[in-house]
Design a protein around this motif. Structure first.
Motif, PDB file in Angstrom:
ATOM      1  N   SER A  54       0.825  -1.206   0.000  1.00  0.00           N
ATOM      2  CA  SER A  54       0.000   0.000   0.000  1.00  0.00           C
ATOM      3  C   SER A  54       0.859   1.256   0.000  1.00  0.00           C
ATOM      4  N   ALA A  55       1.945   1.242   0.809  1.00  0.00           N
ATOM      5  CA  ALA A  55       2.849   2.400   0.849  1.00  0.00           C
ATOM      6  C   ALA A  55       3.499   2.635  -0.504  1.00  0.00           C
ATOM      7  N   ARG A  56       3.911   1.551  -1.172  1.00  0.00           N
ATOM      8  CA  ARG A  56       4.533   1.703  -2.496  1.00  0.00           C
ATOM      9  C   ARG A  56       3.541   2.326  -3.484  1.00  0.00           C
ATOM     10  N   ARG A  57       2.286   1.917  -3.417  1.00  0.00           N
ATOM     11  CA  ARG A  57       1.275   2.520  -4.310  1.00  0.00           C
ATOM     12  C   ARG A  57       1.097   3.995  -3.985  1.00  0.00           C
ATOM     13  N   ARG A  58       1.133   4.339  -2.684  1.00  0.00           N
ATOM     14  CA  ARG A  58       0.980   5.739  -2.294  1.00  0.00           C
ATOM     15  C   ARG A  58       2.156   6.576  -2.791  1.00  0.00           C
ATOM     16  N   LEU A  59       3.334   5.954  -2.892  1.00  0.00           N
ATOM     17  CA  LEU A  59       4.532   6.679  -3.330  1.00  0.00           C
ATOM     18  C   LEU A  59       4.712   6.646  -4.842  1.00  0.00           C
ATOM     19  N   THR A  60       3.738   6.118  -5.544  1.00  0.00           N
ATOM     20  CA  THR A  60       3.756   6.101  -7.010  1.00  0.00           C
ATOM     21  C   THR A  60       2.849   7.215  -7.517  1.00  0.00           C
ATOM     22  N   PRO A  61       3.377   8.170  -8.302  1.00  0.00           N
ATOM     23  CA  PRO A  61       2.548   9.280  -8.775  1.00  0.00           C
ATOM     24  C   PRO A  61       1.350   8.779  -9.590  1.00  0.00           C
ATOM     25  N   GLY A  62       0.266   9.518  -9.505  1.00  0.00           N
ATOM     26  CA  GLY A  62      -0.914   9.167 -10.283  1.00  0.00           C
ATOM     27  C   GLY A  62      -2.173   9.615  -9.583  1.00  0.00           C
ATOM     28  N   SER A  63      -3.239   9.756 -10.326  1.00  0.00           N
ATOM     29  CA  SER A  63      -4.549  10.134  -9.782  1.00  0.00           C
ATOM     30  C   SER A  63      -4.467  11.411  -8.958  1.00  0.00           C
ATOM     31  N   GLY A  64      -3.764  12.413  -9.494  1.00  0.00           N
ATOM     32  CA  GLY A  64      -3.652  13.690  -8.798  1.00  0.00           C
ATOM     33  C   GLY A  64      -2.660  13.687  -7.664  1.00  0.00           C
ATOM     34  N   ARG A  65      -1.904  12.632  -7.492  1.00  0.00           N
ATOM     35  CA  ARG A  65      -0.924  12.537  -6.412  1.00  0.00           C
ATOM     36  C   ARG A  65       0.455  12.923  -6.927  1.00  0.00           C
ATOM     37  N   ARG A  66       1.111  13.833  -6.221  1.00  0.00           N
ATOM     38  CA  ARG A  66       2.432  14.324  -6.619  1.00  0.00           C
ATOM     39  C   ARG A  66       3.489  13.739  -5.695  1.00  0.00           C
TER      40      ARG A  66
END
Length: 405
Positions: free
Chosen positions: A214-226
């Motif tokens: 889950s943390a790796r997905r959070r640290l992958t840019p995408g869906s408005g996430r920088r």
């Protein structure tokens, strides 16, 4: 290093010219190096930022009294006359290791001197400590719009990342692990420290697997996430969408020094023995050879080096063992420091040339001989260590230490 992060209501440490929206907060989980809100073996917050060791907090909660005296070249931290609060609160998720705790205490003191609030969390102080720490930080993490973190490999940091809804994430780390983190992110691999790769996954790894994923997905840019990485380390394999900001240690150079130089050479220690990568007897032989050939007189110990190993080094080499109470980049800038600094492959071969730019100090690095590796070392160890040396700039790459023994 230890886990840490910071809560901001002013400019983001290490990200010049950007001001976070109200309620933004960097996440606990520190790394080493010159990063805003973190401490380590090479650390340099940018002007207006905090030293490395920061974390979210619900308000200006002062940390415990520092255990060391203030630096000679700076205002007394914590005094009303010296401190103007900037609105940035730093939270330290304290480790158990005494040397790391000591360095964090000193960095917390520097942070207070720069006008920041520091909150010290005994995050590993017993079976219930994680519940208290996570519960206390959860409200802020849920409100935060920006998270600044240190060590992304830390399980504590990865757990806290599952709580936040922040769309702006900044990793601040000058450690060699940064190179591995970015490469793993680019390849979509699970986040594993380089010296542990190749080994079997233990029960704790399996249980924690979903959190790490889950943390790796959070640290992958995408869906408005920088996602941004602020580091002095060379980053050649940048994932799509990840912004990289170079740390040039300008704050350290402006804040400390220039240092007084000694005639001799200083040797920088490494924790490769403690992490099971290098055989202890081979390491001792290498240090003996360096001491004799290059006239080294002092050995700056890594914070994770064992007392028994350091005692043996002192007895068998005659070196003066120095346990730095601040990251080596700050120690070197303040001086006195040798005109030659000898090092094995580590973070400092990248950070010290930046911190000591404009001085006459020469940083020399020696490769790790493959024969020194233990039978249990990661299959990637030799290649990774060679990469650390090969990508270093402004250092003198000297012949293998085996020629000096």
């Amino acid at each position: 290093m230890s886990d840490a992060a910071s809560v901001e209501s002013g400019p983001i440490p290490g990200v010049a010219g950007r001001t976070p929206a109200a309620g933004s907060a960097p996440v606990p989980g520190a790394a080493s190096g010159e990063r805003p809100g973190a401490t380590g073996s090479g650390g340099d917050p940018v002007p207006g930022s905090a030293p490395e060791a920061t974390g979210p907090a619900d308000g200006p909660v002062p940390g415990p009294a520092p255990e060391a005296t203030r630096p000679a070249d700076g205002p007394a931290p914590g005094t009303a006359a010296a401190v103007v609060h900037t609105g940035l609160t730093l939270v330290v998720l304290s480790p158990n290791d005494p040397m790391t705790r000591g360095q964090l205490r000193r960095m917390a003191e520097l942070a207070r001197g720069e006008g920041h609030e520091v909150r010290w969390e005994e995050a590993r102080g017993g079976a219930t400590a994680p519940f208290h720490t996570v519960g206390g930080l959860a409200p802020l993490l849920r409100r935060a719009k920006r998270i600044v973190m240190g060590d992304p490999f830390s399980r504590y940091v990865q757990l806290l990342l599952t709580i936040t809804r922040a769309r702006d994430l900044v990793v601040v780390d000058d450690g060699t692990a940064t190179m591995e983190f970015v490469a793993q992110l680019a390849r979509g691999e699970r986040l594993v420290r380089w010296h542990r790769r190749g080994g079997r996954r233990g029960p704790r790894d399996l249980v924690f697997g979903p959190v790490s994923a889950s943390a790796r997905r959070r640290l992958t840019p995408g869906s408005g996430r920088r996602v941004e990485v602020f580091s002095s380390m060379p980053i050649n394999e940048t994932p799509d969408g990840v912004h990289v900001t170079a740390n040039d240690f300008s704050w350290t150079r402006a804040r400390f020094g220039p240092p007084r130089l000694t005639k001799g050479a200083d040797l920088v220690g490494t924790s490769l023995v403690e992490t099971g990568v290098v055989d202890p007897d081979r390491y001792l032989d290498a240090v003996k050879g360096l001491t004799k050939t290059y006239g080294a007189t002092r050995y700056f110990a890594h914070r994770r080096e064992s007392t028994d190993k350091l005692h043996r080094l002192a007895v068998e080499t005659g070196l003066e063992i120095v346990r730095p109470d601040l990251p080596l980049e700050l120690i070197a800038r303040r001086g006195p420091i040798g005109r030659t600094i000898l090092s094995f492959p580590s973070t400092v071969v990248h950070t010290l040339p930046l911190a000591l730019a404009g001085t006459e100090v020469r940083v020399a690095v020696f490769d790790i001989d493959p024969a020194w590796l233990t039978a249990t070392a990661s299959p990637r160890a030799q290649g990774f260590l060679s990469g650390v040396t090969g990508t270093a700039r402004d250092v003198h790459r000297l012949s293998a230490v085996t020629t000096a023994i």
